[in-house]
Design an enzyme around this catalytic site. Structure first.
Site, short mmCIF file in Angstrom:
data_model
loop_
_atom_site.label_atom_id
_atom_site.label_comp_id
_atom_site.label_asym_id
_atom_site.label_seq_id
_atom_site.Cartn_x
_atom_site.Cartn_y
_atom_site.Cartn_z
N TYR A 1 0.85 -1.19 0.00
CA TYR A 1 0.00 0.00 0.00
C TYR A 1 0.88 1.24 0.00
CZ TYR A 1 -4.99 0.06 -0.14
OH TYR A 1 -6.27 0.07 -0.61
N GLU B 1 -0.42 4.85 -0.70
CA GLU B 1 -1.17 6.09 -0.98
C GLU B 1 -0.25 7.29 -0.82
OE1 GLU B 1 -4.60 6.21 1.55
OE2 GLU B 1 -5.79 5.01 0.16
N ASP C 1 -5.29 13.52 -25.69
CA ASP C 1 -5.46 12.13 -25.24
C ASP C 1 -4.82 11.25 -26.30
OD1 ASP C 1 -6.24 9.57 -24.67
OD2 ASP C 1 -8.37 10.04 -24.38
N THR D 1 -3.12 5.86 -22.28
CA THR D 1 -3.05 4.50 -21.75
C THR D 1 -1.64 4.00 -22.02
OG1 THR D 1 -3.77 3.62 -23.87
CG2 THR D 1 -5.48 3.96 -22.21
N LYS E 1 -1.72 0.15 -25.24
CA LYS E 1 -2.08 0.07 -26.67
C LYS E 1 -0.79 0.05 -27.49
CE LYS E 1 -6.60 1.93 -25.58
NZ LYS E 1 -7.57 3.04 -25.70
N ARG F 1 -1.65 -2.84 -18.66
CA ARG F 1 -2.95 -2.16 -18.68
C ARG F 1 -2.93 -1.02 -17.65
NH1 ARG F 1 -7.36 -3.15 -21.29
NH2 ARG F 1 -6.10 -4.54 -22.54
C1 LIG Z 1 -8.65 3.42 -24.90
C2 LIG Z 1 -8.89 4.88 -24.75
C3 LIG Z 1 -9.21 5.44 -23.51
C4 LIG Z 1 -9.60 4.63 -22.28
O1 LIG Z 1 -8.79 3.69 -21.83
P1 LIG Z 1 -9.32 2.59 -20.78
O2 LIG Z 1 -8.03 2.12 -20.19
O3 LIG Z 1 -10.04 1.56 -21.59
O4 LIG Z 1 -10.20 3.24 -19.79
C5 LIG Z 1 -9.32 6.82 -23.42
N1 LIG Z 1 -9.12 7.59 -24.49
C6 LIG Z 1 -8.83 7.09 -25.71
C7 LIG Z 1 -8.64 8.02 -26.87
C8 LIG Z 1 -8.72 5.72 -25.88
O5 LIG Z 1 -8.47 5.23 -27.09
#
Ligand SMILES: *Cc1c(COP(=O)(O)O)cnc(C)c1O
Length: 414
Positions: free
Chosen positions: A50, A52, A196, A222, A225, A231
């Site tokens: 933990y 925090e 994003d 993220t 990807k 993840r």
């Molecule tokens: C995949 C994605 C997210 C969200 O990711 P999660 O981990 O599934 O919550 C946010 N913004 C964009 C543009 C994405 O492609």
């Protein structure tokens, strides 16, 4: 005791999932195969801790090594993307966006993002998501003819609707995002700019897509990807926003960080700084172009006519099949993808007129342009012979044979 003995049911399902991953052509644009170094960190004893708070300012004792791990992850993220500040604790991309918005705006203020059905993410203002409930939403679209971003139109809309935050970066947009154009728009209307980069982070890290680091106030991404990590997600920002972003993550949205995932993120950033990752990122783009060219030359219409990144959006209207049915048919043929709306789609999102294809996963396996051509042919053969169970099962054998030439993990066993 090993998992195999304590829980044979789960052990066996994990084994089956590994075999499925090995045997199928994965064209899901948001998926990848993370290396065993990342799996090892994710499966480590760091899950027991933990912590925090932040390095040097924790609410629990015993964080000497966790502090070192998180500091490494932060420093590597900053270096990889050229950011002033990084928060590596967000559990997911959606949470990262939640935190970024709460750092930049108050509920009721206006958020301007791309409409979900046009390629935006759920968290960019969809009415079924927190982002559409907490904020006033001004959605923008792609141009009806080019199916690409029309910066002049977005600027006009922004000047009228005066958003507090503009989001750029998408879930289903196969073209380059010109962050400098968004910066001009944000400056003109007095908005903050949030990039994003969840989908294209790996391409940016590898120099295969322009970076928003000079232009965006805040960047979310993220890590699982194109970046090929565990993840999870991170937030980066200009120094001015550092405190607000950190507070928005903890205590604003989350409790304890996932320290095992933080370690795996650090490993992922380390991997992404290596020259072979640059090669990977460029090959992902070359492979997407090869896939697009072959589908195009075999008569399919591609949204925006092609691709600049890792993704191809296919309009299936000419084949007389919906995205939903195509996804099912392709799965029977050993090809995994997802249905996707195309801009100005006439079908409901659950049905959709298109499929979204991506090359990050198959490129990780070592596939190149010639295998993308082969993949395109298998995909078209399956869609054209969708009523023949025999044809689909023989295509599946071909797909598995192609995959067997490109093992994901070598000797790795569950
Ligand atoms: C995949 C994605 C997210 C969200 O990711 P999660 O981990 O599934 O919550 C946010 N913004 C964009 C543009 C994405 O492609």
């Amino acid at each position: 005791m090993p998992l195999k003995e304590t829980d044979p049911e789960i052990h066996s399902l994990i084994g089956k999932e590994l075999q499925r991953q090995q045997d199928c052509i994965d064209l899901i644009a948001s998926e990848n195969y993370t290396p065993s170094s990342v799996l090892e960190a994710t499966g480590s004893v760091l899950t027991n801790k933990y912590s925090e708070g932040y390095p040097g300012k924790r609410y629990y004792g015993g964080n000497e090594f966790i502090d070192a791990v998180e500091t490494l992850a932060i420093e590597r993220a900053k270096k990889l993307f050229g950011a002033d500040h990084a928060n590596v604790q967000p559990h997911s991309g959606s949470t990262a966006n939640y935190c970024a918005y709460s750092a930049l705006m108050e509920p009721g203020e206006t958020l301007m993002g791309m409409e979900l059905s046009q390629g935006g993410h759920l968290t960019h203002g969809s009415p079924v998501n927190f982002s559409g409930k907490a904020y006033k939403v001004a959605s923008y679209s792609v141009d009806r003819n080019t199916e690409m971003l029309d910066y002049d139109q977005i600027r006009k809309q922004a000047m009228e609707q005066k958003p507090k935050v503009i989001v750029c970066g998408y879930t289903a947009y196969p073209r380059t995002v010109h962050f400098e154009r968004f910066r001009e728009i944000a400056d003109a209307c007095g908005a903050y700019l949030l990039a994003d980069i969840s989908h294209i982070a790996g391409l940016i890290a590898g120099g295969a897509h322009p970076s928003p680091s000079k232009y965006a106030d805040v960047i979310t991404t993220t890590t699982h990807k194109t970046l090929r990590g565990p993840r999870g997600a991170i937030i980066m920002c200009k120094a001015d926003f550092a405190q607000k972003v950190d507070k928005a993550v903890f205590p604003g949205a989350q409790g304890g960080p996932l320290d095992h995932v933080t370690a795996a993120k650090a490993v992922c950033f380390h991997n992404a700084m290596r020259p072979d990752f640059r090669e990977y990122a460029h090959q992902v783009v070359k492979n997407a172009k090869a896939l697009a060219d072959e589908l195009n030359s075999q008569g399919l219409r591609l949204v925006s006519g092609g691709t600049d990144n890792h993704m191809v959006l296919v309009d299936l209207t000419s084949l007389g099949i919906t995205g939903k049915d195509a996804q099912t048919v392709l799965e029977r043929a050993g090809i995994i993808c997802n249905r996707n709306t195309i801009p100005y789609d006439t079908q409901k999102p659950f049905v959709a007129s298109g499929i979204r294809l991506g090359t990050p996963a198959m490129t990780t396996r070592g596939m190149k342009e010639s295998e993308m051509k082969e993949t395109a042919s298998l995909l078209l053969k399956a869609l054209r012979n969708r009523d023949s169970a025999d044809a689909l099962s023989s295509i599946k054998k071909e797909a598995t044979a192609l995959c067997s030439r490109f093992p994901i993990y070598g000797d790795y066993r569950v």
